[in-house]
Design a protein around this motif. Structure first.
Motif, short mmCIF file in Angstrom:
data_model
loop_
_atom_site.label_atom_id
_atom_site.label_comp_id
_atom_site.label_asym_id
_atom_site.label_seq_id
_atom_site.Cartn_x
_atom_site.Cartn_y
_atom_site.Cartn_z
N ILE A 286 -21.39 34.66 16.79
CA ILE A 286 -22.69 34.51 17.45
C ILE A 286 -23.72 34.28 16.35
CG2 ILE A 286 -24.48 35.61 18.86
CD1 ILE A 286 -22.20 37.37 20.07
N LEU A 287 -24.47 33.19 16.44
CA LEU A 287 -25.56 32.96 15.50
C LEU A 287 -26.86 33.29 16.21
CD1 LEU A 287 -24.26 29.66 13.91
CD2 LEU A 287 -24.74 31.77 12.65
N ALA A 288 -27.66 34.16 15.59
CA ALA A 288 -28.90 34.58 16.24
C ALA A 288 -30.08 34.31 15.32
CB ALA A 288 -28.83 36.08 16.55
N GLN A 289 -31.18 33.94 15.93
CA GLN A 289 -32.39 33.66 15.15
C GLN A 289 -33.46 34.70 15.48
OE1 GLN A 289 -34.48 29.83 15.85
NE2 GLN A 289 -34.06 29.53 13.68
N PRO A 290 -34.06 35.32 14.43
CA PRO A 290 -35.13 36.28 14.71
C PRO A 290 -36.26 35.62 15.50
CG PRO A 290 -34.56 36.30 12.37
CD PRO A 290 -33.82 35.15 12.99
N VAL A 291 -36.97 36.42 16.28
CA VAL A 291 -38.10 35.92 17.07
C VAL A 291 -39.38 36.26 16.32
CG1 VAL A 291 -36.76 36.24 19.19
CG2 VAL A 291 -38.30 38.06 18.44
N PRO A 292 -40.55 35.74 16.71
CA PRO A 292 -41.79 36.11 16.02
C PRO A 292 -41.95 37.64 15.96
CG PRO A 292 -42.19 34.29 17.52
CD PRO A 292 -40.78 34.76 17.78
N ASP A 293 -42.30 38.16 14.78
CA ASP A 293 -42.32 39.61 14.55
C ASP A 293 -43.65 40.22 15.00
OD1 ASP A 293 -40.55 41.62 13.70
OD2 ASP A 293 -41.75 41.95 11.90
N GLN A 294 -43.92 40.13 16.28
CA GLN A 294 -45.16 40.68 16.84
C GLN A 294 -44.87 41.13 18.27
OE1 GLN A 294 -46.95 36.81 16.42
NE2 GLN A 294 -47.10 36.58 18.63
N GLY A 295 -45.72 42.02 18.80
CA GLY A 295 -45.51 42.51 20.17
C GLY A 295 -44.09 43.02 20.33
N LEU A 296 -43.44 42.68 21.46
CA LEU A 296 -42.07 43.13 21.68
C LEU A 296 -41.06 42.43 20.79
CD1 LEU A 296 -41.63 44.03 25.42
CD2 LEU A 296 -42.79 45.19 23.56
N GLY A 297 -41.52 41.41 20.05
CA GLY A 297 -40.66 40.72 19.09
C GLY A 297 -40.14 41.67 18.02
N ARG A 298 -40.95 42.65 17.63
CA ARG A 298 -40.51 43.64 16.63
C ARG A 298 -39.29 44.41 17.11
NH1 ARG A 298 -45.78 44.98 16.10
NH2 ARG A 298 -46.72 44.13 14.23
N ALA A 299 -39.32 44.79 18.40
CA ALA A 299 -38.18 45.56 18.95
C ALA A 299 -36.93 44.68 19.01
CB ALA A 299 -38.53 46.07 20.35
N ILE A 300 -37.10 43.42 19.38
CA ILE A 300 -35.95 42.50 19.46
C ILE A 300 -35.36 42.31 18.06
CG2 ILE A 300 -35.20 40.14 20.01
CD1 ILE A 300 -37.45 40.08 22.13
N ASN A 301 -36.22 42.03 17.08
CA ASN A 301 -35.73 41.79 15.71
C ASN A 301 -35.05 43.03 15.14
OD1 ASN A 301 -36.58 39.17 15.71
ND2 ASN A 301 -38.56 39.63 14.74
N ASP A 302 -35.62 44.20 15.39
CA ASP A 302 -35.01 45.45 14.93
C ASP A 302 -33.56 45.54 15.42
OD1 ASP A 302 -35.21 48.47 14.11
OD2 ASP A 302 -34.56 48.49 16.21
N ARG A 303 -33.37 45.24 16.71
CA ARG A 303 -32.01 45.34 17.27
C ARG A 303 -31.11 44.23 16.75
NH1 ARG A 303 -35.67 48.03 19.19
NH2 ARG A 303 -35.45 49.83 20.58
N LEU A 304 -31.67 43.04 16.53
CA LEU A 304 -30.86 41.94 15.97
C LEU A 304 -30.37 42.29 14.55
CD1 LEU A 304 -32.67 38.60 16.93
CD2 LEU A 304 -30.36 39.34 17.59
N TYR A 305 -31.26 42.84 13.73
CA TYR A 305 -30.85 43.20 12.36
C TYR A 305 -29.72 44.22 12.39
CZ TYR A 305 -34.77 40.61 10.45
OH TYR A 305 -35.64 39.60 10.11
#
Ligand code: AMP
Ligand code: MG
Length: 313
Positions: A286-305
């Protein structure tokens, strides 16, 4: 007898009930019954150093679990409870050590979901509940996700439809003099700082964390997941899947777009279910791309990492 009355009876008797919240589905037990709480750790195969969040129906029910609420905590509570905000404070002696992994502090929140609130009220107990999934795996956002992964280990699963927020709560600690963000989640840092000013962001991460949201590897699908640094062209490998905010370049066998219009709230609500669908497609990668690191994007990126983290051998 209604389903919720039945579920409340199970909680009172020390059993386990999976229930919907606005963030993810929780695996609940009576927070004041150490044997019931031990069953949560056993069902999830969760290490006992990983403390649980206690869910209450309102601030009055929270008051007996702590000594006092600092002023800034009260401001947040007034604005955001019920909601995806967890507050960490020194605990009262009523809270069993197993709930907090022997930490002197307890994590508490009021979930914003009618079934969760009714279950807490009907049982008359604060309910300790981590996400209703085996430890370290993808969090459940539907009752079906829970039945598939933990179905035979819980006494009852309450079905309240898909979770509206889709990522876990934001955790703020008030144990030190200044508030500290321990885990980004379903309430954005921007909204919190608008009410109480600057919040320190906890950056440490380790294999023996103070809190599970700090584990380096977490939220992991079985399929290897690799993060593509922003701006880099993804190199597909065998049968690859895409997980990103918007459309990928060509070459992917399966594509999961989190929000076609780039809306981070919609992306958070879709996130864990999208990861599960990819994980069920027998992909090589699975290749995943981080989302903009703002608002709920921070929570998504945290889980992706954390989902992409591979321990060094
Ligand atoms: P989960 O079980 O994955 O929904 O998450 C529970 C989260 O609560 C963990 O990620 C911890 O970060 C946090 N937590 C629970 N209790 C405490 C505590 N006493 N101190 C700090 N964090 C806590
Ligand atoms: Mg979890």
């Amino acid at each position: 007898m209604s389903d919720i009355q039945k579920a409340a009876g199970i909680i009172q008797e020390g059993g386990l009930v999976a229930f919907p919240t606005e963030t993810v589905y929780g695996l609940g037990a009576d927070a004041l019954n150490p044997y019931a709480v031990a069953a949560i750790f056993e069902a999830k195969n969760r290490p006992t150093f990983d403390p649980l969040i206690v869910h209450v129906a309102d601030i009055r029910q929270a008051e007996i679990l702590v000594h006092r609420f600092p002023e800034k905590a009260l401001k947040l509570i007034e604005k955001f409870w019920p909601g995806p905000l967890t507050i960490v404070l020194p605990k009262s002696s009523l809270v069993p050590d197993i709930v907090t992994s022997s930490l002197p502090n307890v994590a508490i929140r009021v979930p914003n979901h009618p079934m969760a609130l009714e279950l807490i009220r009907e049982s008359g107990r604060p309910i300790a509940a981590p996400s209703a999934n085996p430890f370290g795996q993808v969090s459940p956002t539907t009752a079906e996700h829970v039945r598939k992964s933990l179905g035979n280990k819980v006494n009852m699963v309450l079905d309240g439809g898909p979770c509206q927020v889709g990522v876990e709560s934001t955790i703020i600690s008030f144990v030190e003099k200044e508030p500290v963000l321990l885990r980004p989640g379903g309430l954005s840092l921007e909204e919190i700082e608008f009410i109480i000013g600057k919040v320190l962001v906890f950056k440490g991460s380790s294999d023996k964390p103070m809190a599970p949201g700090q584990l380096l590897q977490h939220y992991s699908p079985r399929t290897p997941l690799r993060l593509i640094p922003t701006g880099e062209i993804p190199a597909t490998q065998g049968k690859s899947g895409w997980l990103g905010l918007q459309n990928p370049p060509s070459g992917f066998a399966v594509v999961e777009v989190l929000s076609q219009k780039g809306d981070l709230k919609e992306a958070a609500a879709n996130f864990f279910a999208a990861m599960r669908r990819l994980d069920e497609k027998n992909l090589d990668l699975i290749l995943a791309q981080p989302v903009p690191d703002q608002g709920l994007g921070r929570a998504i990126n945290d889980r992706l990492y954390r989902a992409s983290y591979k321990p060094q051998k």
